[in-house]
Each structure stands twice: as structure tokens, then as C-alpha cells.
Design a protein around this motif. Structure first.
Motif, PDB file in Angstrom:
ATOM      1  N   ALA A 111       2.443  -7.691  -6.194  1.00 17.72           N
ATOM      2  CA  ALA A 111       2.945  -6.461  -6.802  1.00 17.72           C
ATOM      3  C   ALA A 111       3.857  -6.840  -7.958  1.00 17.72           C
ATOM      4  O   ALA A 111       4.606  -7.814  -7.869  1.00 17.72           O
ATOM      5  CB  ALA A 111       3.710  -5.619  -5.785  1.00 17.72           C
ATOM      6  N   ARG A 135      -1.079  -5.224  -8.279  1.00 18.31           N
ATOM      7  CA  ARG A 135      -0.652  -3.827  -8.104  1.00 18.31           C
ATOM      8  C   ARG A 135       0.612  -3.617  -8.931  1.00 18.31           C
ATOM      9  O   ARG A 135       1.631  -4.261  -8.678  1.00 18.31           O
ATOM     10  CB  ARG A 135      -0.384  -3.561  -6.634  1.00 18.31           C
ATOM     11  CG  ARG A 135      -1.586  -3.878  -5.760  1.00 18.31           C
ATOM     12  CD  ARG A 135      -1.205  -4.036  -4.315  1.00 18.31           C
ATOM     13  NE  ARG A 135      -2.317  -4.601  -3.562  1.00 18.31           N
ATOM     14  CZ  ARG A 135      -2.284  -4.836  -2.274  1.00 18.31           C
ATOM     15  NH1 ARG A 135      -1.195  -4.556  -1.576  1.00 18.31           N
ATOM     16  NH2 ARG A 135      -3.316  -5.359  -1.668  1.00 18.31           N
ATOM     17  N   GLY A 167       3.725  -1.323 -10.496  1.00 15.61           N
ATOM     18  CA  GLY A 167       4.577  -0.159 -10.354  1.00 15.61           C
ATOM     19  C   GLY A 167       4.756   0.515 -11.699  1.00 15.61           C
ATOM     20  O   GLY A 167       4.232   0.056 -12.723  1.00 15.61           O
ATOM     21  N   GLN A 209       9.687   0.083  -4.768  1.00 13.66           N
ATOM     22  CA  GLN A 209       8.297   0.410  -5.111  1.00 13.66           C
ATOM     23  C   GLN A 209       7.395  -0.819  -4.976  1.00 13.66           C
ATOM     24  O   GLN A 209       6.239  -0.700  -4.580  1.00 13.66           O
ATOM     25  CB  GLN A 209       8.231   0.967  -6.537  1.00 13.66           C
ATOM     26  CG  GLN A 209       6.851   1.441  -6.920  1.00 13.66           C
ATOM     27  CD  GLN A 209       6.798   1.951  -8.337  1.00 13.66           C
ATOM     28  OE1 GLN A 209       7.509   1.477  -9.216  1.00 13.66           O
ATOM     29  NE2 GLN A 209       5.934   2.922  -8.562  1.00 13.66           N
ATOM     30  N   ASP A 237       6.361  -1.001  -1.425  1.00 11.54           N
ATOM     31  CA  ASP A 237       5.414   0.083  -1.143  1.00 11.54           C
ATOM     32  C   ASP A 237       4.016  -0.290  -1.642  1.00 11.54           C
ATOM     33  O   ASP A 237       3.022  -0.029  -0.955  1.00 11.54           O
ATOM     34  CB  ASP A 237       5.849   1.387  -1.814  1.00 11.54           C
ATOM     35  CG  ASP A 237       7.167   1.928  -1.261  1.00 11.54           C
ATOM     36  OD1 ASP A 237       7.574   1.528  -0.145  1.00 11.54           O
ATOM     37  OD2 ASP A 237       7.800   2.754  -1.961  1.00 11.54           O
ATOM     38  N   LEU A 238       3.938  -0.914  -2.811  1.00 11.06           N
ATOM     39  CA  LEU A 238       2.650  -1.306  -3.368  1.00 11.06           C
ATOM     40  C   LEU A 238       1.950  -2.346  -2.491  1.00 11.06           C
ATOM     41  O   LEU A 238       0.723  -2.351  -2.386  1.00 11.06           O
ATOM     42  CB  LEU A 238       2.835  -1.878  -4.779  1.00 11.06           C
ATOM     43  CG  LEU A 238       3.234  -0.876  -5.858  1.00 11.06           C
ATOM     44  CD1 LEU A 238       3.717  -1.599  -7.102  1.00 11.06           C
ATOM     45  CD2 LEU A 238       2.079   0.048  -6.182  1.00 11.06           C
ATOM     46  N   HIS A 297      -0.099  -0.873   0.535  1.00  5.68           N
ATOM     47  CA  HIS A 297      -1.313  -0.073   0.288  1.00  5.68           C
ATOM     48  C   HIS A 297      -2.496  -0.938  -0.041  1.00  5.68           C
ATOM     49  O   HIS A 297      -2.460  -1.950  -0.583  1.00  5.68           O
ATOM     50  CB  HIS A 297      -1.067   0.931  -0.843  1.00  5.68           C
ATOM     51  CG  HIS A 297      -0.080   1.987  -0.435  1.00  5.68           C
ATOM     52  ND1 HIS A 297       1.256   1.863  -0.676  1.00  5.68           N
ATOM     53  CD2 HIS A 297      -0.234   3.142   0.234  1.00  5.68           C
ATOM     54  CE1 HIS A 297       1.894   2.918  -0.203  1.00  5.68           C
ATOM     55  NE2 HIS A 297       1.021   3.700   0.358  1.00  5.68           N
TER      56      HIS A 297
END
Length: 176
Positions: free
Chosen positions: A119, A147, A149, A169, A172-173, A176
């Protein structure tokens, strides 16, 4: 997953942007989500962009910025995931081009080859983000599964306040 405490191990790659001074927020959030954390910083980031002693105390590990010699043991276990935050213009472009001239960028290049989730939270000024090489780099890295943000310019608003950098964030990435 690493053997250490049964917790997954997160590499946090820190680049030289003013917002790096708050990287402890990301480390705290990761530790609260049960990650073990090791920090790898660009050489420029090590020159006063964040409190290295505080980060080492927080993670319980030395920050890595230079390559180890072949006989030295690996200081971190293999990563279960990698976050690069803040991800600067220079690092994003070198990473996309495969120019692994620092441990930080080499780590990002290698993580892709290992299939490790990555991320990135870019912090790039609007002027630099307008450069065509940057957009090409984002396209290439997204194609590699990175990924991203929401971008942050790091530039202050008309009242002199900098926008909130959403450190969590990145985590969070990865979920997923």
C-alpha cells in the motif's frame, strides 16, 4: 506470517516529506491492529525528516536505511505486507522504473517480486504530480497491484494549515 509472537510483520518505508514527522501515527495504528513493525527509510528521510530515536523506541528495532553486508543476519523477518508512506515523487518514479539505488526502493521492488501486498500513500506537490512521468509511474505501479491511497500534496491551505494525512488508510488498503 512471522514466527515472532505469531503476529504478521509490516515493513514501513518512509520517504523524505515533511509529513514523515508523524510516521509514529502509522506505527501506532499498525501495532493496534496487531502488526509487528520494522521501518526502512530513504537516506534523505534519515536526515531529520522524522524522529528516528522515537521510532526505534516505538518499534523496538533499528531503522534500516543501508544494505547489510553479506555476512550479517537479516535484521527483519520477511514482510507479510509493505506500506510506503509518505511516498514521494522521487521514490514513486524510481520504484516504477525499477531503479533500486537505495535500500528503501530496492525493498519495494523486491516486495513486488515476492508477491507481498503493498500500500502506498503518496505525498507529492501538485507541481510535481503534473509531470507526465509521475502519472506513468502510478499507472505502472497500479498495474503491478500496488494499492494507492488518496493523494496528498502536503501543501498548506489558504489559512496555512496542512491537510490531514490519513495514515490509517494504508492499513485499510492492505485489508482489502
Amino acid at each position: 506470517m512471522t514466527e515472532q509472537d505469531g503476529k504478521p510483520f509490516l515493513y514501513v518505508v518512509v520517504c523524505a516529506a515533511g509529513i514523515a514527522a508523524e510516521v509514529s501515527k502509522l506505527i501506532t495504528a499498525a501495532q493496534e491492529r496487531d502488526w509487528e513493525v520494522g521501518v526502512i527509510a530513504t537516506p534523505v528521510a534519515m536526515n531529520g525528516f522524522f524522529d528516528t530515536a522515537a521510532v526505534e523506541a516505538q518499534t523496538g528495532r533499528r531503522i534500516r536505511s543501508a544494505w547489510r553486508t553479506p555476512g550479517d543476519p537479516r535484521p527483519f523477518p520477511p514482510p507479510d505486507a509493505v506500506v510506503v508512506a509518505p511516498a514521494t515523487f522521487n521514490t514513486v518514479n524510481k520504484w516504477a522504473a525499477g531503479l533500486a539505488d537505495t535500500l528503501a526502493v530496492a525493498t519495494l521492488c523486491e516486495a513486488y517480486g515476492l508477491g507481498v501486498p503493498i500500500a502506498a500513500l503518496p505525498c507529492v506537490s501538485d507541481a510535481l504530480a503534473a509531470h507526465p512521468a509521475y502519472n506513468d509511474s502510478l499507472i505502472r505501479l497500479r498495474g503491478m497491484g500496488v494499492r494507492f491511497g488518496e493523494p496528498c500534496s502536503g501543501e498548506p491551505d489558504e489559512h496555512g494549515r496542512r491537510p490531514e494525512f490519513r495514515w490509517e488508510q494504508a492499513l485499510d488498503l492492505l485489508e482489502h
